[in-house]
Write a protein that holds these residues in place. Sequence first.
Motif, short mmCIF file in Angstrom:
data_model
loop_
_atom_site.label_atom_id
_atom_site.label_comp_id
_atom_site.label_asym_id
_atom_site.label_seq_id
_atom_site.Cartn_x
_atom_site.Cartn_y
_atom_site.Cartn_z
N LEU A 262 0.67 -1.19 -0.01
CA LEU A 262 -0.02 -0.14 -0.02
C LEU A 262 0.85 1.37 0.02
CD1 LEU A 262 -2.63 1.50 0.00
CD2 LEU A 262 -2.74 0.77 2.58
N HIS A 263 2.10 1.22 0.66
CA HIS A 263 2.92 2.25 0.77
C HIS A 263 3.41 2.47 -0.59
CE1 HIS A 263 3.47 4.21 4.78
NE2 HIS A 263 3.36 3.11 5.36
N ALA A 264 3.73 1.77 -1.27
CA ALA A 264 4.32 1.66 -2.56
C ALA A 264 3.55 2.17 -3.56
CB ALA A 264 4.95 0.15 -3.13
N PHE A 265 2.09 1.80 -3.47
CA PHE A 265 1.20 1.97 -4.20
C PHE A 265 0.96 3.73 -4.25
CE2 PHE A 265 -3.45 3.01 -5.57
CZ PHE A 265 -3.42 2.17 -6.83
N VAL A 266 0.66 4.23 -2.95
CA VAL A 266 0.43 5.48 -2.71
C VAL A 266 1.96 6.37 -2.93
CG1 VAL A 266 0.39 7.20 -0.64
CG2 VAL A 266 -0.86 5.07 -0.56
N ARG A 267 3.03 5.99 -2.79
CA ARG A 267 4.32 6.48 -3.25
C ARG A 267 4.19 6.87 -4.64
NH1 ARG A 267 9.94 6.70 -1.10
NH2 ARG A 267 9.02 5.47 0.44
N GLY A 268 3.72 5.90 -5.61
CA GLY A 268 3.68 5.81 -7.15
C GLY A 268 2.69 7.14 -7.27
N ARG A 269 1.62 7.16 -6.68
CA ARG A 269 0.74 8.31 -6.96
C ARG A 269 1.16 9.35 -6.63
NH1 ARG A 269 -4.71 6.59 -7.67
NH2 ARG A 269 -4.77 4.63 -8.89
N LEU A 270 1.84 9.61 -5.31
CA LEU A 270 2.36 10.97 -5.06
C LEU A 270 3.59 11.48 -6.18
CD1 LEU A 270 2.52 10.21 -1.27
CD2 LEU A 270 0.82 11.88 -2.44
N ILE A 271 4.34 10.66 -6.68
CA ILE A 271 5.46 10.80 -7.50
C ILE A 271 4.75 11.28 -8.88
CG2 ILE A 271 7.42 9.70 -9.06
CD1 ILE A 271 8.08 7.95 -6.62
N GLU A 272 3.57 11.06 -9.12
CA GLU A 272 3.18 11.23 -10.41
C GLU A 272 2.95 12.80 -10.36
OE1 GLU A 272 0.65 7.33 -11.69
OE2 GLU A 272 -0.46 9.11 -10.94
N MET A 273 2.77 13.33 -9.40
CA MET A 273 2.62 14.81 -9.28
C MET A 273 3.76 15.66 -9.59
SD MET A 273 0.81 14.98 -5.26
CE MET A 273 0.32 16.63 -5.16
N ARG A 274 4.99 14.98 -9.40
CA ARG A 274 6.11 15.51 -9.90
C ARG A 274 6.70 15.12 -11.31
NH1 ARG A 274 11.02 13.49 -6.49
NH2 ARG A 274 10.74 11.84 -7.98
N ASP A 275 6.61 13.93 -11.73
CA ASP A 275 7.14 13.42 -12.79
C ASP A 275 6.28 13.23 -14.00
OD1 ASP A 275 9.43 13.35 -11.11
OD2 ASP A 275 9.37 11.33 -10.63
N ARG A 276 4.94 12.80 -13.85
CA ARG A 276 3.99 12.59 -14.79
C ARG A 276 3.01 13.64 -15.04
NH1 ARG A 276 2.08 6.51 -14.66
NH2 ARG A 276 1.62 7.21 -16.94
N VAL A 277 3.90 14.61 -15.66
CA VAL A 277 2.61 15.93 -16.01
C VAL A 277 2.64 16.19 -17.32
CG1 VAL A 277 2.75 16.70 -13.56
CG2 VAL A 277 4.44 17.48 -15.18
N LEU A 278 1.63 17.07 -17.93
CA LEU A 278 1.76 17.17 -19.13
C LEU A 278 2.77 18.25 -19.62
CD1 LEU A 278 -2.07 17.63 -19.77
CD2 LEU A 278 -0.77 15.80 -20.45
N ARG A 279 3.13 19.14 -18.88
CA ARG A 279 4.05 20.20 -19.18
C ARG A 279 4.89 20.36 -18.04
NH1 ARG A 279 -0.34 21.58 -21.94
NH2 ARG A 279 -1.60 22.11 -19.97
#
Length: 557
Positions: A262-279
């Motif tokens: 669950l921690h790993a799942f949450v971490r992946g979602r949080l990292i998307e706020m920094r790395d997986r953005v359109l611009r």
Amino acid sequence: MSNVTRYLCAAAYLDSGFRDKVLAELLFDQFRAIPPSYGGFDLMPVIYHCRRSRMMLVVRDALITGFFVIGCFMAPLSTFGWLWTLVPFALLTVDGIRRGPLIVRALIWFWACYSVFSLIFLAIMTALIPAAAYLFASGLPFSGLYGSGSTGSVLQQFLIPVVTLGIALVYRIAIYLTLVGSLKPGAPEPIIATTHPRLARRLDYIRRAQWGNVTMYANEDAFMGAGRIQRNWSIAVELDRVRESHKPSRRADPVDIDPVELHAFVRGRLIEMRDRVLRPNEGIQRLDIGDHVVTRGIFTVADGQRDRAAGAHPMIDRNGLPRFQATAEEIAAIARHPQGGVRYYQRVTINNAGQEIRDLDGNLVAPAEDQEALTSAFIYLAVEGRMLYTQFVVTVLPPAHDHYHVVDSLPTMTSGRVTWEALKVLKLQLLRDVLAAPVRVVRTAVESVRQSAMTPNPRDHIVYPYGARLSVRELGASESLQTHIQVLDVGKYIKMIEQRLTEAVLDFLEERKVETGAYRMQAAGITVSAGNGGTVNVPMAFGEHASATVNGLRPGT
């Protein structure tokens, strides 16, 4: 060096209390743990400048004290008169007197003026009496009173006051020149070198420990170094209630939820706020995700630490020092054992450093602006008693104290203006520093002997407090955020992390068919609009005979 590192380096020269606390906390006890550094703050330059500041202060006080000793033999009346003159001026710097009754301050000012007059009168009379005696004995004309002999005697009487006051002035100017040269914006990190083996080992430990993921605390502050707790809430949901065929039902055995997954799942979602953005400009560039292992740093000490004798705590390494780095395997074990003495949080830190603004053609619209405030979120997930427990704690670390920001404005000033700024902030403190110099010399010598005789050694104790007592970054922080924009940014990042966490946990549970209605209901009751654009953190409950529990509600939130 980062801005906040420079500001706290300046604090070493501008705030003696800050300097003394830093050195006592970090260098006196070789076995004391180090709290983590966040947001680009580095302890090593601060320690360097604290030690340099203390050395400059010791030299200044030793010189002033030495001239006082010389003056006691060369011109005792003038020297003691100078010391007596300094007393009322020193009293006027005491906070209790400055805020006390006006009549008390008026009387002390009268005492100060009378002392100055008496000092001048004493110096002149001390010089003229021998000249007058020589005049009457030799029959020289009256002009002999103003010869080189009496002039030299007058200068001799004022030598100690002038020299001691001059040393204090030179010291203060040297401090401001240091602020201008070594701590200006863009200044490089100082080169730290020491020949003392014990100090070198301690500095090496501090340099590595500040980037560790283990926090050993001594004062019940599990989030030391991240600031004060701004917000916290918790949600508990049953794992034996599932949704099958769109209908909730209860199972005999709970759903198997691994908190590490669950921690790993949450971490992946949080990292998307920094790395997986359109611009690129839409990403939270200063978002940092790490591990936060906390434990109360009071452990039983065993003989023969190097041989790992029975009773030695695993959080103490073979050299007898507190560990500052937990392995991935240890973190997984801690996360799966919620009733253990060590707790694991996933840490999300956002440094409000800002980013530069450019138009579509790449032209600079506005440079990056460092807001200095630091927002950290700590996420705790525990599977216990057929329940999933989610805890969310937010801390806010304000910018460095306003007074330390002087290093940003001094480099643009001329040498004369820098000198004036150095003298302007002193006022009566300059005279107090001269009077207190002998006392500080004695106190420094006593503390040096005491520390040498009382070097802490865990082997002398059955239970030893390894935990850190304070954070240097927090020690130099302002009482609160300095601008309304900083307040709004903190609120923005709290909302973003909070929403991301909640949705991630819900998605994880729904993938495993866990009924999430109770989780959603509790999440909806965390924040309630309070009117006028504000919010209040209160629980909500729905249905007949429903109840709610306050989790971490603080007055004023």
